[in-house]
Write a protein that holds these residues in place. Structure first.
Motif, mmCIF file in Angstrom:
data_model
loop_
_atom_site.group_PDB
_atom_site.id
_atom_site.type_symbol
_atom_site.label_atom_id
_atom_site.label_comp_id
_atom_site.label_asym_id
_atom_site.label_seq_id
_atom_site.Cartn_x
_atom_site.Cartn_y
_atom_site.Cartn_z
ATOM 1 N N GLY A 63 -27.925 8.987 -22.404
ATOM 2 C CA GLY A 63 -29.307 9.390 -22.165
ATOM 3 C C GLY A 63 -30.088 9.612 -23.441
ATOM 4 O O GLY A 63 -31.263 9.985 -23.404
ATOM 5 N N GLN A 64 -29.447 9.377 -24.598
ATOM 6 C CA GLN A 64 -30.081 9.659 -25.881
ATOM 7 C C GLN A 64 -31.405 8.936 -26.068
ATOM 8 O O GLN A 64 -32.398 9.542 -26.476
ATOM 9 N N THR A 65 -31.411 7.641 -25.828
ATOM 10 C CA THR A 65 -32.619 6.870 -26.141
ATOM 11 C C THR A 65 -33.805 7.339 -25.308
ATOM 12 O O THR A 65 -34.936 7.364 -25.804
ATOM 13 N N LEU A 66 -33.564 7.708 -24.053
ATOM 14 C CA LEU A 66 -34.651 8.246 -23.239
ATOM 15 C C LEU A 66 -35.152 9.546 -23.843
ATOM 16 O O LEU A 66 -36.367 9.768 -23.956
ATOM 17 N N ALA A 67 -34.233 10.409 -24.257
ATOM 18 C CA ALA A 67 -34.642 11.672 -24.873
ATOM 19 C C ALA A 67 -35.425 11.430 -26.148
ATOM 20 O O ALA A 67 -36.441 12.091 -26.404
ATOM 21 N N VAL A 68 -34.983 10.470 -26.955
ATOM 22 C CA VAL A 68 -35.648 10.191 -28.231
ATOM 23 C C VAL A 68 -37.095 9.774 -28.021
ATOM 24 O O VAL A 68 -38.004 10.296 -28.680
ATOM 25 N N VAL A 69 -37.324 8.847 -27.094
ATOM 26 C CA VAL A 69 -38.702 8.374 -26.902
ATOM 27 C C VAL A 69 -39.562 9.435 -26.223
ATOM 28 O O VAL A 69 -40.759 9.542 -26.519
ATOM 29 N N LEU A 70 -38.975 10.236 -25.346
ATOM 30 C CA LEU A 70 -39.749 11.315 -24.727
ATOM 31 C C LEU A 70 -40.108 12.386 -25.753
ATOM 32 O O LEU A 70 -41.240 12.886 -25.771
ATOM 33 N N VAL A 71 -39.145 12.730 -26.608
ATOM 34 C CA VAL A 71 -39.429 13.691 -27.671
ATOM 35 C C VAL A 71 -40.493 13.143 -28.608
ATOM 36 O O VAL A 71 -41.425 13.845 -29.015
ATOM 37 N N GLY A 72 -40.375 11.866 -28.948
ATOM 38 C CA GLY A 72 -41.369 11.250 -29.811
ATOM 39 C C GLY A 72 -42.764 11.336 -29.228
ATOM 40 O O GLY A 72 -43.718 11.753 -29.901
ATOM 41 N N ALA A 73 -42.898 10.966 -27.961
ATOM 42 C CA ALA A 73 -44.213 10.989 -27.322
ATOM 43 C C ALA A 73 -44.739 12.404 -27.162
ATOM 44 O O ALA A 73 -45.928 12.657 -27.348
ATOM 45 N N ALA A 74 -43.881 13.331 -26.835
ATOM 46 C CA ALA A 74 -44.330 14.702 -26.571
ATOM 47 C C ALA A 74 -44.672 15.465 -27.840
ATOM 48 O O ALA A 74 -45.603 16.273 -27.845
ATOM 49 N N LEU A 75 -43.947 15.207 -28.935
ATOM 50 C CA LEU A 75 -44.119 16.009 -30.139
ATOM 51 C C LEU A 75 -45.044 15.390 -31.172
ATOM 52 O O LEU A 75 -45.575 16.105 -32.028
ATOM 53 N N GLY A 76 -45.229 14.083 -31.150
ATOM 54 C CA GLY A 76 -46.032 13.456 -32.194
ATOM 55 C C GLY A 76 -45.203 13.144 -33.420
ATOM 56 O O GLY A 76 -44.060 13.592 -33.561
ATOM 57 N N LEU A 77 -45.785 12.377 -34.339
ATOM 58 C CA LEU A 77 -45.058 11.812 -35.469
ATOM 59 C C LEU A 77 -44.238 12.835 -36.241
ATOM 60 O O LEU A 77 -43.010 12.715 -36.348
ATOM 61 N N ASN A 78 -44.865 13.827 -36.820
ATOM 62 C CA ASN A 78 -44.176 14.731 -37.743
ATOM 63 C C ASN A 78 -43.111 15.579 -37.065
ATOM 64 O O ASN A 78 -41.960 15.662 -37.526
ATOM 65 N N ARG A 79 -43.470 16.218 -35.950
ATOM 66 C CA ARG A 79 -42.501 17.082 -35.284
ATOM 67 C C ARG A 79 -41.361 16.272 -34.691
ATOM 68 O O ARG A 79 -40.202 16.712 -34.719
#
Length: 200
Positions: A63-79
């Motif tokens: 499930g890592q890749t799903l988490a990675v893209v969701l975290v990316g979208a939710a947090l924005g570039l820097n975070r």
């Protein structure tokens, strides 16, 4: 809608999260951001434990890749980039939250972990520019994020295992296309819906 903590319009979903109430001004915002960064890393570590071996491939379905893209979208570039860097560095240091509860530096799949940092940064940047507001945009954003992960993961897979490029493309990417498409569909359903809810 304006974020009360920063006085700016939210660029990504996590901008709707208020600053820590126990701290005032910039400190409250920094504490919120630190919690989001750590939370994104923890979510990715948890998702990594959803791991299914793939016959013939050293790379499991997780499930890592799903988490990675969701975290990316939710947090924005820097975070998002910082969150994935925390995930990677903590895993190298001994936190057992890579796939199968593993940890440490190197191995056939470590390139994918490095790719998480770059993918989260790209997805976060795209999200800041509206890349997760509609289904079509979200699909495009998620596809690009996944391609970045493979761009980092496949060369390391080749170097560590000695596979030729064609075999690596099959074992390290081709066998995961259906799973990736399902994850993209999940993200494309969740993110625009979350924006509609947040904007209410």
């Amino acid at each position: 809608m304006v974020n009360a903590a920063t006085g700016a319009r939210p660029a990504v979903l996590s901008d709707f999260v208020p600053a820590f109430p126990a701290a005032s001004g910039a400190l409250g915002v920094r504490l919120r951001d630190a919690a989001l960064v750590l939370g994104g890393a923890a979510l990715t570590g948890l998702a990594a434990q959803i791991s299914v071996p793939v016959p013939g491939s050293p790379v499991p379905v997780t499930g890592q890749t799903l988490a990675v893209v969701l975290v990316g979208a939710a947090l924005g570039l820097n975070r998002a980039a910082l969150s994935m860097a925390v995930y990677m560095i903590a895993g190298v240091a001994g936190v057992p939250w890579f796939a199968h509860g593993s940890h440490g530096f190197g191995g056939a799949t470590f390139g994918y972990v490095v790719g998480f940092v770059a993918a989260a940064a790209l997805v976060g940047w795209l999200a800041q520019h509206g890349g997760d507001r509609t289904v079509a945009r979200t699909v495009g954003t998620m596809i690009l994020g996944n391609l970045v992960i493979y761009a980092f993961g496949l060369p390391v897979l080749v170097a560590v295992t000695g596979m030729d490029l064609g075999t690596a493309l099959v074992e390290g990417a081709g066998k995961f296309v259906v799973g990736d498409l399902l994850k993209i569909a999940v993200a494309a359903g969740l993110l625009p819906a979350a924006w509609r809810l947040a904007n209410r």
